[in-house]
Scaffold this active site. Structure first.
Site, mmCIF file in Angstrom:
data_model
loop_
_atom_site.group_PDB
_atom_site.id
_atom_site.type_symbol
_atom_site.label_atom_id
_atom_site.label_comp_id
_atom_site.label_asym_id
_atom_site.label_seq_id
_atom_site.Cartn_x
_atom_site.Cartn_y
_atom_site.Cartn_z
ATOM 1 N N GLN A 105 0.847 -1.193 0.000
ATOM 2 C CA GLN A 105 0.000 0.000 0.000
ATOM 3 C C GLN A 105 0.885 1.247 0.000
ATOM 4 O O GLN A 105 1.607 1.507 0.967
ATOM 5 C CB GLN A 105 -0.899 0.023 1.232
ATOM 6 C CG GLN A 105 -1.904 1.164 1.185
ATOM 7 C CD GLN A 105 -2.713 1.291 2.462
ATOM 8 O OE1 GLN A 105 -2.159 1.291 3.553
ATOM 9 N NE2 GLN A 105 -4.024 1.416 2.322
ATOM 10 N N TYR A 176 -5.654 10.389 4.457
ATOM 11 C CA TYR A 176 -4.233 10.632 4.191
ATOM 12 C C TYR A 176 -4.095 11.465 2.908
ATOM 13 O O TYR A 176 -5.097 11.837 2.287
ATOM 14 C CB TYR A 176 -3.473 9.302 4.087
ATOM 15 C CG TYR A 176 -3.404 8.549 5.397
ATOM 16 C CD1 TYR A 176 -2.737 9.098 6.496
ATOM 17 C CD2 TYR A 176 -4.001 7.299 5.552
ATOM 18 C CE1 TYR A 176 -2.667 8.409 7.712
ATOM 19 C CE2 TYR A 176 -3.935 6.607 6.760
ATOM 20 C CZ TYR A 176 -3.263 7.166 7.830
ATOM 21 O OH TYR A 176 -3.203 6.487 9.026
ATOM 22 N N ARG A 224 -7.608 2.204 -2.569
ATOM 23 C CA ARG A 224 -8.417 2.202 -1.340
ATOM 24 C C ARG A 224 -9.130 3.537 -1.257
ATOM 25 O O ARG A 224 -8.483 4.591 -1.219
ATOM 26 C CB ARG A 224 -7.535 1.967 -0.110
ATOM 27 C CG ARG A 224 -8.397 1.689 1.107
ATOM 28 C CD ARG A 224 -7.718 0.937 2.213
ATOM 29 N NE ARG A 224 -8.669 -0.025 2.781
ATOM 30 C CZ ARG A 224 -8.602 -0.555 3.986
ATOM 31 N NH1 ARG A 224 -7.578 -0.277 4.761
ATOM 32 N NH2 ARG A 224 -9.518 -1.402 4.416
ATOM 33 N N ARG A 322 -8.261 -7.269 11.456
ATOM 34 C CA ARG A 322 -7.899 -7.660 12.816
ATOM 35 C C ARG A 322 -8.150 -9.152 13.043
ATOM 36 O O ARG A 322 -7.496 -9.786 13.866
ATOM 37 C CB ARG A 322 -8.674 -6.794 13.814
ATOM 38 C CG ARG A 322 -8.145 -5.376 13.877
ATOM 39 C CD ARG A 322 -9.091 -4.439 14.592
ATOM 40 N NE ARG A 322 -10.277 -4.148 13.804
ATOM 41 C CZ ARG A 322 -11.253 -3.360 14.184
ATOM 42 N NH1 ARG A 322 -11.210 -2.791 15.362
ATOM 43 N NH2 ARG A 322 -12.292 -3.133 13.397
ATOM 44 N N CYS A 348 -10.796 -5.053 20.572
ATOM 45 C CA CYS A 348 -10.332 -4.255 21.713
ATOM 46 C C CYS A 348 -9.417 -3.119 21.256
ATOM 47 O O CYS A 348 -9.146 -2.193 22.017
ATOM 48 C CB CYS A 348 -9.617 -5.132 22.734
ATOM 49 S SG CYS A 348 -8.042 -5.780 22.156
ATOM 50 N N ALA A 396 -4.730 -15.536 31.660
ATOM 51 C CA ALA A 396 -3.335 -15.970 31.827
ATOM 52 C C ALA A 396 -3.265 -17.464 32.133
ATOM 53 O O ALA A 396 -2.528 -18.215 31.491
ATOM 54 C CB ALA A 396 -2.673 -15.165 32.932
HETATM 55 C C1 LIG Z 1 -3.309 -2.154 13.670
HETATM 56 C C2 LIG Z 1 -4.007 -1.611 12.460
HETATM 57 C C3 LIG Z 1 -3.303 -0.895 11.516
HETATM 58 C C4 LIG Z 1 -3.943 -0.413 10.374
HETATM 59 N N1 LIG Z 1 -3.197 0.181 9.410
HETATM 60 C C5 LIG Z 1 -3.750 0.460 8.204
HETATM 61 C C6 LIG Z 1 -2.943 0.820 7.110
HETATM 62 O O1 LIG Z 1 -1.713 0.805 7.182
HETATM 63 N N2 LIG Z 1 -3.578 1.167 5.960
HETATM 64 C C7 LIG Z 1 -4.928 1.099 5.823
HETATM 65 O O2 LIG Z 1 -5.451 1.418 4.760
HETATM 66 N N3 LIG Z 1 -5.712 0.681 6.838
HETATM 67 C C8 LIG Z 1 -5.152 0.331 8.012
HETATM 68 N N4 LIG Z 1 -5.934 -0.193 9.004
HETATM 69 C C9 LIG Z 1 -7.380 -0.434 8.767
HETATM 70 C C10 LIG Z 1 -7.614 -1.871 8.285
HETATM 71 O O3 LIG Z 1 -7.071 -2.054 7.006
HETATM 72 C C11 LIG Z 1 -9.109 -2.217 8.252
HETATM 73 O O4 LIG Z 1 -9.753 -1.385 7.348
HETATM 74 C C12 LIG Z 1 -9.769 -2.076 9.620
HETATM 75 O O5 LIG Z 1 -8.984 -2.708 10.599
HETATM 76 C C13 LIG Z 1 -11.185 -2.643 9.653
HETATM 77 O O6 LIG Z 1 -11.209 -3.989 9.298
HETATM 78 P P1 LIG Z 1 -11.241 -5.181 10.377
HETATM 79 O O7 LIG Z 1 -12.435 -4.968 11.246
HETATM 80 O O8 LIG Z 1 -11.321 -6.449 9.586
HETATM 81 O O9 LIG Z 1 -9.988 -5.085 11.177
HETATM 82 C C14 LIG Z 1 -5.321 -0.633 10.181
HETATM 83 C C15 LIG Z 1 -6.021 -1.332 11.146
HETATM 84 C C16 LIG Z 1 -5.391 -1.823 12.273
HETATM 85 C C17 LIG Z 1 -6.185 -2.614 13.274
#
Ligand SMILES: Cc1cc2nc3c(=O)[nH]c(=O)nc-3n(C[C@H](O)[C@H](O)[C@H](O)COP(=O)(O)O)c2cc1C
Length: 647
Positions: A105, A176, A224, A322, A348, A396
């Site tokens: 990305q 961004y 995206r 996640r 969380c 734990a």
């Molecule tokens: C730790 C973390 C880092 C993330 N970093 C990015 C990123 O670098 N670029 C991006 O487009 N989205 C980023 N996201 C968003 C995720 O790509 C995703 O859209 C978001 O977590 C929702 O999806 P999920 O519920 O399946 O986690 C990040 C999410 C998390 C949890």
């Protein structure tokens, strides 16, 4: 073998690139890169494990095209120099060896960063519009700088291809730099880079044109985009549909549909209470507007839901973010129909809020191996089968028991309650936190699958434990609430008792919660939900300071909108029959009316005497979880797991 989710596991196609299934790992920043922006072995091992777990496509986290000014996290990957190509080549090869495809990305933070991250440089933006979440005022970019930035994205894409990466994603979402150009909320320019949808789209379109010129029509480009910024004057769904069509016409191969900018953070990175699949409607609407494939994302945790999204034609791919941090084998287990074995993400947000945003490496509350794939590459079978006794069935203790048993040890677990989970059984009770029960259920299932002998409803004593002749004992006896020595304290209820329903506070009545940390605030939320009039009193400068910042932002908004009184820098000196007495932020002694008083001033380790008695008997003891040091689920699970590896 009949595949349960045959839509999810049908072959996918992006441009001419074939994918083994419809599961995508969306980009997620880890801070695993080396400090200079190069690929580290920790990062390779983390992604390789996800590829091995069966995902079809990995879109690697934000990769900076212009460091340091474009960085959004401290240890961010970079592709703004040829020196980075080698590391990305290693990463691509390692992921390919496991059968997955890999994109990177390409990213520039624009105004959504701070000088702490950009090495003191003022963040840049199409316009000098203030950013509210990080409290940053950026500098406006000049025309020449914008043209240079277009080239930086293009050059980074060329380097990605040279490294053997299968495609690039342009990060046009989440507010961004690219998204800043696209959004009327941020881009106030009146030159060729702003003023209408077409002119705001010029920046991404120039990048796409540049990449196509250099890399030809067959190199996959994913975009995206935000289907909704969720801020006033931002991109909304109608505008996003127009944008999607423009991107399709420009030659983009696939759209990764997301939502939210930092100023609407809880929509972008949903805390606990968001429903599964709540924003699939956005991908569905975008899909109807275009003919290229679309990726849906956002709290998709359950394989049946993921499969139905594809089956019902709402999207062509599902991104499990996640969910794949929490369980890299999510795809493999779904393929084999072992749904109940999936260790589901509980939302969380420790991974992002407490770790990556705080400049630390990513960790996960339910998966102790995240970022430690190198440290715990596999679970070695125990050379010598031992008898292990675990005392306490919280996260734990349960994790220690599961891990030790999976290595071939004979494990007996004592839990004084009739149910596994310890404090998980309390922390799931405040509004919206039900997902925590997923983890408890997983622990219960895993204890059974690993054949741990459970002695529920039984207090461990030194005699009972020694009678089992253990080779080693893991003490995971948890914590107990701290009760401060202030006059009138006997009138206060413990927050745990209130949450468990042991002490009932009738709706509509006035309650003061003493202690505004995580537990106090969540108890206040619970009481607010019941219709009580709530005041929180906290000694520190602010409330919920120990809480994950995205959930905190969300909760404080709720408190403000629902009139919760928050008294900070205030020390409680006494509890009287109808009030509490405090010394407030201005050192004034005053009274706060309090029909009911609830106490949440912290916890201290429990069970130390038991650990000492066992040590005195000459039995090797490892103490983990809150009994070792009061912490969060993530700490309990990591130390419990580690004990299970070491016994
Ligand atoms: C730790 C973390 C880092 C993330 N970093 C990015 C990123 O670098 N670029 C991006 O487009 N989205 C980023 N996201 C968003 C995720 O790509 C995703 O859209 C978001 O977590 C929702 O999806 P999920 O519920 O399946 O986690 C990040 C999410 C998390 C949890």
């Amino acid at each position: 073998m009949a595949v349960k989710y045959n839509h999810l596991f049908s072959e996918g196609k992006i441009g001419n690139l074939k994918l083994r299934n419809r599961i995508v790992m969306p980009p997620m920043g880890t801070n695993f890169a080396n400090a200079d922006g190069s690929v580290s072995q920790t990062l390779i091992d983390y992604y390789t494990e996800r590829a091995r777990g069966g995902v079809g496509l990995i879109i690697v986290e934000i990769v900076c095209v212009d460091s340091p000014v474009g960085k959004a996290i401290t240890n961010q990957l970079c592709l703004d120099d040829d020196k980075y190509i080698g590391g990305f080549a290693d990463l691509a090869e390692s992921v390919h060896l496991e059968g997955a495809k890999i994109f990177v990305q390409l990213h520039h933070a624009g105004r959504q960063t701070t000088p702490d991250i950009t090495e003191g440089i003022q963040p840049v933006c199409p316009s000098a519009t203030h950013e509210g979440f990080l409290n940053v005022t950026p500098r406006e970019l000049s025309n020449d700088e914008i043209e240079e930035l277009v080239q930086k994205f293009v050059k980074a894409a060329v380097r990605a291809k040279m490294a053997g990466i299968d495609g690039v994603e342009l990060h046009g979402a989440h507010g961004y730099l690219i998204g800043q150009f696209m959004s009327p909320h941020i881009n106030k320019r009146t030159d060729q880079w702003g003023g209408s949808t077409e002119r705001r789209m010029r920046f991404p379109l120039e990048i796409i044109r540049g990449i196509r010129e250099k890399l030809g029509p067959n190199f996959p480009i994913c975009f995206r985009l935000n289907a909704d910024d969720f801020v006033e004057d931002g991109i909304d769904l109608e505008e996003a549909k127009k944008i999607a069509k423009i991107l399709e016409d420009a030659g983009v191969d696939v759209l990764n549909v997301s939502v939210g900018i930092y100023e609407a953070m809880p929509k972008l990175l949903e805390p606990f209470h968001f429903e599964e699949g709540w924003r699939v409607y956005t991908a569905e609407a975008i899909k109807k507007a275009v003919n290229i494939p679309v990726i849906a994302v956002g709290v998709i945790r359950d394989p049946a839901l993921a499969d139905s999204i594809i089956a019902e034609g709402k999207a062509d791919f599902v991104a499990i973010g996640r969910g794949l941090i929490a369980d890299p084998e999510w795809p493999k287990k779904a393929y084999e129909g072992r749904d109940e074995e999936i260790r589901k993400c509980i939302s969380c947000n420790t991974c992002i809020g407490l770790k990556v945003f705080a400049g630390q490496r990513m960790r996960c509350s339910v998966n102790p191996r995240v970022g430690y794939e190198w440290k715990y590459p596999y679970l070695p079978c125990a050379c010598e089968k031992k008898k292990v006794v675990v005392i306490g069935g919280g996260p734990a203790g349960a994790y220690a028991a599961i891990t030790a048993a999976s290595r071939g040890h004979e494990v007996v677990l004592f839990e004084k309650e009739n149910k596994i989970g310890g404090q998980l059984n309390i922390s799931c009770l405040p509004p919206g936190k039900k997902k925590i029960t997923w983890f408890t259920e997983w622990l219960e299932g895993e204890l059974q699958r690993q054949k741990v002998t459970l002695r529920l409803g039984e207090c461990a004593t030194p005699e009972k434990v020694s009678a089992l002749k253990p080779d080693v004992v893991v003490v995971a006896t948890g914590a107990e609430p701290i009760v401060p020595n202030i006059p009138g304290i006997e009138r206060a209820y413990l927050s745990w008792d209130v949450l468990k329903g042991k002490k009932n506070i009738p709706s509509g009545e006035e309650v003061v919660v003493i202690g505004g940390g995580l537990v106090g605030c969540e108890t206040a939320h619970y009481l607010l939900d019941k219709g009580c009039k709530v005041t929180i009193v906290e000694m520190l400068d602010d409330i919920a300071l120990d809480m994950e910042p995205i959930g905190r932002f969300d909760l404080l908004n709720t408190f403000v909108s629902k009139g919760v009184k928050m008294l900070t820098k205030s020390l409680v000196t006494a509890i009287t029959p109808e009030a509490i007495q405090i010394v407030d932020a201005y050192k004034r002694v005053c009274e706060v009316p309090a029909k009911h008083v609830v106490l949440a001033v912290g916890q201290k380790p429990a069970g130390c005497d038991l650990a000492k008695a066992l040590c005195d008997m000459g039995i090797p003891v490892i103490t983990v979880g809150d009994a070792r040091a009061v912490g969060k689920i993530v700490d309990a699970v990591l130390f419990g797991f580690d004990a299970g590896v070491k016994v």
